[in-house]
Design a protein around this motif. Structure first.
Motif, PDB file in Angstrom:
ATOM      1  N   ALA A   1       0.822  -1.211   0.000  1.00 23.60           N
ATOM      2  CA  ALA A   1       0.000   0.000   0.000  1.00 23.60           C
ATOM      3  C   ALA A   1       0.856   1.262   0.000  1.00 23.60           C
ATOM      4  CB  ALA A   1      -0.934   0.006   1.206  1.00 23.60           C
ATOM      5  N   GLU A   2       2.037   1.197   0.576  1.00 21.12           N
ATOM      6  CA  GLU A   2       2.918   2.366   0.625  1.00 21.12           C
ATOM      7  C   GLU A   2       3.812   2.479  -0.599  1.00 21.12           C
ATOM      8  OE1 GLU A   2       2.223   4.497   2.535  1.00 21.12           O
ATOM      9  OE2 GLU A   2       1.402   3.651   4.365  1.00 21.12           O
ATOM     10  N   GLY A   3       3.708   1.515  -1.529  1.00 22.74           N
ATOM     11  CA  GLY A   3       4.434   1.632  -2.783  1.00 22.74           C
ATOM     12  C   GLY A   3       5.544   0.631  -3.006  1.00 22.74           C
ATOM     13  N   ALA A   4       5.668  -0.369  -2.122  1.00 27.94           N
ATOM     14  CA  ALA A   4       6.693  -1.402  -2.336  1.00 27.94           C
ATOM     15  C   ALA A   4       6.342  -2.233  -3.566  1.00 27.94           C
ATOM     16  CB  ALA A   4       6.802  -2.294  -1.112  1.00 27.94           C
ATOM     17  N   ASP A   5       7.363  -2.738  -4.248  1.00 29.92           N
ATOM     18  CA  ASP A   5       7.148  -3.550  -5.441  1.00 29.92           C
ATOM     19  C   ASP A   5       7.248  -5.046  -5.157  1.00 29.92           C
ATOM     20  OD1 ASP A   5       7.130  -1.475  -7.788  1.00 29.92           O
ATOM     21  OD2 ASP A   5       8.780  -0.880  -6.483  1.00 29.92           O
ATOM     22  N   ASP A   6       7.979  -5.403  -4.115  1.00 30.72           N
ATOM     23  CA  ASP A   6       8.128  -6.814  -3.760  1.00 30.72           C
ATOM     24  C   ASP A   6       8.448  -6.890  -2.276  1.00 30.72           C
ATOM     25  OD1 ASP A   6       8.189  -9.535  -3.990  1.00 30.72           O
ATOM     26  OD2 ASP A   6       9.926  -9.620  -5.319  1.00 30.72           O
ATOM     27  N   TYR A   7       8.383  -8.101  -1.740  1.00 24.50           N
ATOM     28  CA  TYR A   7       8.427  -8.311  -0.290  1.00 24.50           C
ATOM     29  C   TYR A   7       9.227  -9.576  -0.038  1.00 24.50           C
ATOM     30  CZ  TYR A   7       6.054  -7.122   4.140  1.00 24.50           C
ATOM     31  OH  TYR A   7       5.744  -6.687   5.399  1.00 24.50           O
ATOM     32  N   LEU A   8      10.208  -9.507   0.839  1.00 27.40           N
ATOM     33  CA  LEU A   8      11.028 -10.675   1.157  1.00 27.40           C
ATOM     34  C   LEU A   8      11.090 -10.839   2.672  1.00 27.40           C
ATOM     35  CD1 LEU A   8      12.648 -12.851  -0.302  1.00 27.40           C
ATOM     36  CD2 LEU A   8      14.653 -11.365  -0.197  1.00 27.40           C
ATOM     37  N   ILE A   9      10.719 -12.028   3.138  1.00 31.13           N
ATOM     38  CA  ILE A   9      10.634 -12.301   4.571  1.00 31.13           C
ATOM     39  C   ILE A   9      11.989 -12.775   5.101  1.00 31.13           C
ATOM     40  CG2 ILE A   9       9.438 -13.619   6.366  1.00 31.13           C
ATOM     41  CD1 ILE A   9       7.644 -11.721   4.837  1.00 31.13           C
ATOM     42  N   LYS A  10      12.411 -12.184   6.216  1.00 33.23           N
ATOM     43  CA  LYS A  10      13.628 -12.624   6.892  1.00 33.23           C
ATOM     44  C   LYS A  10      13.342 -13.901   7.689  1.00 33.23           C
ATOM     45  CE  LYS A  10      15.340  -7.908   7.690  1.00 33.23           C
ATOM     46  NZ  LYS A  10      15.738  -6.922   8.708  1.00 33.23           N
ATOM     47  N   PRO A  11      14.280 -14.836   7.757  1.00 31.35           N
ATOM     48  CA  PRO A  11      15.554 -14.880   7.023  1.00 31.35           C
ATOM     49  C   PRO A  11      15.328 -15.310   5.572  1.00 31.35           C
ATOM     50  CG  PRO A  11      15.306 -16.849   8.331  1.00 31.35           C
ATOM     51  CD  PRO A  11      14.119 -15.991   8.652  1.00 31.35           C
ATOM     52  N   PHE A  12      16.246 -14.953   4.701  1.00 28.05           N
ATOM     53  CA  PHE A  12      16.101 -15.267   3.279  1.00 28.05           C
ATOM     54  C   PHE A  12      17.456 -15.641   2.704  1.00 28.05           C
ATOM     55  CE2 PHE A  12      16.667 -10.715   3.908  1.00 28.05           C
ATOM     56  CZ  PHE A  12      17.775 -10.443   3.140  1.00 28.05           C
ATOM     57  N   GLU A  13      17.416 -16.287   1.556  1.00 31.75           N
ATOM     58  CA  GLU A  13      18.637 -16.636   0.842  1.00 31.75           C
ATOM     59  C   GLU A  13      19.079 -15.440  -0.002  1.00 31.75           C
ATOM     60  OE1 GLU A  13      20.455 -19.344   0.955  1.00 31.75           O
ATOM     61  OE2 GLU A  13      19.147 -20.453   2.338  1.00 31.75           O
ATOM     62  N   LEU A  14      20.353 -15.124   0.030  1.00 31.56           N
ATOM     63  CA  LEU A  14      20.854 -13.996  -0.747  1.00 31.56           C
ATOM     64  C   LEU A  14      20.644 -14.205  -2.244  1.00 31.56           C
ATOM     65  CD1 LEU A  14      24.122 -13.212   1.227  1.00 31.56           C
ATOM     66  CD2 LEU A  14      22.046 -11.819   1.134  1.00 31.56           C
ATOM     67  N   ARG A  15      20.685 -15.442  -2.670  1.00 34.85           N
ATOM     68  CA  ARG A  15      20.441 -15.730  -4.090  1.00 34.85           C
ATOM     69  C   ARG A  15      19.017 -15.338  -4.484  1.00 34.85           C
ATOM     70  NH1 ARG A  15      18.783 -20.295  -7.173  1.00 34.85           N
ATOM     71  NH2 ARG A  15      19.596 -20.186  -9.318  1.00 34.85           N
ATOM     72  N   GLU A  16      18.053 -15.583  -3.573  1.00 33.59           N
ATOM     73  CA  GLU A  16      16.680 -15.185  -3.878  1.00 33.59           C
ATOM     74  C   GLU A  16      16.564 -13.667  -3.953  1.00 33.59           C
ATOM     75  OE1 GLU A  16      12.038 -15.674  -2.386  1.00 33.59           O
ATOM     76  OE2 GLU A  16      13.664 -16.560  -1.193  1.00 33.59           O
ATOM     77  N   LEU A  17      17.262 -12.971  -3.076  1.00 33.70           N
ATOM     78  CA  LEU A  17      17.278 -11.511  -3.139  1.00 33.70           C
ATOM     79  C   LEU A  17      17.779 -11.042  -4.492  1.00 33.70           C
ATOM     80  CD1 LEU A  17      17.147  -8.701  -1.618  1.00 33.70           C
ATOM     81  CD2 LEU A  17      19.568  -9.075  -1.115  1.00 33.70           C
ATOM     82  N   ASP A  18      18.849 -11.640  -4.967  1.00 40.94           N
ATOM     83  CA  ASP A  18      19.427 -11.300  -6.260  1.00 40.94           C
ATOM     84  C   ASP A  18      18.417 -11.547  -7.379  1.00 40.94           C
ATOM     85  OD1 ASP A  18      21.112 -10.722  -8.368  1.00 40.94           O
ATOM     86  OD2 ASP A  18      22.206 -12.611  -8.248  1.00 40.94           O
ATOM     87  N   ILE A  19      17.762 -12.705  -7.352  1.00 48.32           N
ATOM     88  CA  ILE A  19      16.794 -13.054  -8.390  1.00 48.32           C
ATOM     89  C   ILE A  19      15.635 -12.058  -8.416  1.00 48.32           C
ATOM     90  CG2 ILE A  19      15.068 -14.771  -9.073  1.00 48.32           C
ATOM     91  CD1 ILE A  19      17.033 -16.919  -8.035  1.00 48.32           C
ATOM     92  N   ARG A  20      15.134 -11.718  -7.227  1.00 48.22           N
ATOM     93  CA  ARG A  20      14.017 -10.770  -7.152  1.00 48.22           C
ATOM     94  C   ARG A  20      14.432  -9.376  -7.632  1.00 48.22           C
ATOM     95  NH1 ARG A  20       9.483 -12.069  -3.718  1.00 48.22           N
ATOM     96  NH2 ARG A  20       9.596 -14.225  -2.993  1.00 48.22           N
TER      97      ARG A  20
ATOM     98  N   ARG B   1      14.410  -5.479 -14.300  1.00 46.97           N
ATOM     99  CA  ARG B   1      14.053  -5.779 -15.693  1.00 46.97           C
ATOM    100  C   ARG B   1      12.680  -5.217 -16.035  1.00 46.97           C
ATOM    101  NH1 ARG B   1      15.434 -10.619 -15.520  1.00 46.97           N
ATOM    102  NH2 ARG B   1      13.436 -11.517 -14.858  1.00 46.97           N
ATOM    103  N   ARG B   2      11.690  -5.432 -15.143  1.00 46.22           N
ATOM    104  CA  ARG B   2      10.344  -4.906 -15.395  1.00 46.22           C
ATOM    105  C   ARG B   2      10.349  -3.377 -15.407  1.00 46.22           C
ATOM    106  NH1 ARG B   2       8.586  -9.097 -11.778  1.00 46.22           N
ATOM    107  NH2 ARG B   2       8.337  -7.562 -10.100  1.00 46.22           N
ATOM    108  N   SER B   3      11.130  -2.784 -14.507  1.00 45.08           N
ATOM    109  CA  SER B   3      11.197  -1.328 -14.439  1.00 45.08           C
ATOM    110  C   SER B   3      11.766  -0.736 -15.720  1.00 45.08           C
ATOM    111  CB  SER B   3      12.052  -0.903 -13.244  1.00 45.08           C
ATOM    112  OG  SER B   3      12.223   0.494 -13.214  1.00 45.08           O
ATOM    113  N   ARG B   4      12.823  -1.334 -16.220  1.00 47.13           N
ATOM    114  CA  ARG B   4      13.451  -0.804 -17.434  1.00 47.13           C
ATOM    115  C   ARG B   4      12.546  -0.975 -18.644  1.00 47.13           C
ATOM    116  NH1 ARG B   4      19.806  -2.686 -16.711  1.00 47.13           N
ATOM    117  NH2 ARG B   4      20.323  -1.116 -15.138  1.00 47.13           N
TER     118      ARG B   4
END
Length: 235
Positions: free
Chosen positions: A99-118, A124-127
């Motif tokens: 609602a405040e304008g975030a584009d995606d959401y990642l729950i801690k703890p998370f894999e750094l590889r998933e952060l990279d993928i997201r 890519r979508r933004s460009r």
């Protein structure tokens, strides 16, 4: 991504170890990273520099992530992709972030590889969106992705509030937009005194309608404002 060396990411995270881990991981993949450990510094960097994406924690000292994201979208009129990080996993928490304008959401703890993928997907979508988001009225052109504004080929600078008005007028052109609708767009249901809108409109008119060019912005007395090509005017 095809050109990871051109990707810049702002990491706003008050946990020094986590912020360092994210930065190190992305740096190894040729991202350009910058770190802010509090919301005030993060917001300052976000509005004064250009980034391809922002990694934003919700629980921050100074300014929390939700407020920071809202100010980034509403006040700074920034479209930079925002990936929120949080330990809160409920649907209501996620809904608040979006609602405040975030584009995606990642729950801690998370894999750094998933952060990279997201991040790659968001950028890519933004460009792709930036290439197609162009508004044009006569010789006035606005890129909604970069917020670059040009009149008759020359760059035009506008503060955030007049720029917000201009976007509304360009999207609705050649229709007349009422004062009430403009005020609601800027301030919601609590507009300041009537002079505030008049000041913003004066700044907008001065910037986009220099004396040597035919005017695009028209005041419709008692109703509102209209943006249209000069040869379409019936005034």
């Amino acid at each position: 991504m095809n050109n990871p060396d051109s990707i810049s990411v702002l990491i706003i995270e008050d946990n020094r170890d986590l912020a360092a881990n994210i930065a190190d991981y992305l740096d190894e993949r040729a991202y350009l990273t910058e770190v802010a450990l509090d919301g005030v510094t993060g917001l300052h960097l976000a509005v004064t520099n250009r980034y391809d994406a922002i990694v934003l924690d919700i629980m921050l000292p100074g300014i929390d992530g939700l407020t920071l994201c809202r100010r980034l979208r509403q006040d700074a009129q920034s479209n930079v992709p925002v990936l929120m990080l949080t330990a809160r996993a409920t649907l209501n928490d996620k809904a608040a972030g979006f609602a405040e304008g975030a584009d995606d959401y990642l729950i801690k703890p998370f894999e750094l590889r998933e952060l990279d993928i997201r991040l790659q997907a968001l950028i890519r979508r933004s460009r792709m969106g930036e290439r197609s988001q162009q508004l044009k009225v006569g010789d006035l052109e606005l890129d909604l992705g970069t917020l670059a504004l040009r009149r008759s080929g020359r760059a035009v600078e506008l503060p955030a509030m007049p720029l917000k008005i201009l976007k509304l007028l360009m999207k609705r052109s050649p229709n007349v937009v009422s004062r009430r609708e403009i005020e609601q767009t800027l301030w919601g249901d609590s507009p300041p005194d009537s002079d505030a809108l008049r000041v913003h409109m004066h700044i907008l008119r001065t910037a986009i309608d220099p004396p040597e060019l035919p005017p695009l912005l028209r005041t419709v007395r008692g109703i509102g404002y209209q943006l249209q090509e000069p040869d379409a005017s019936t005034a």
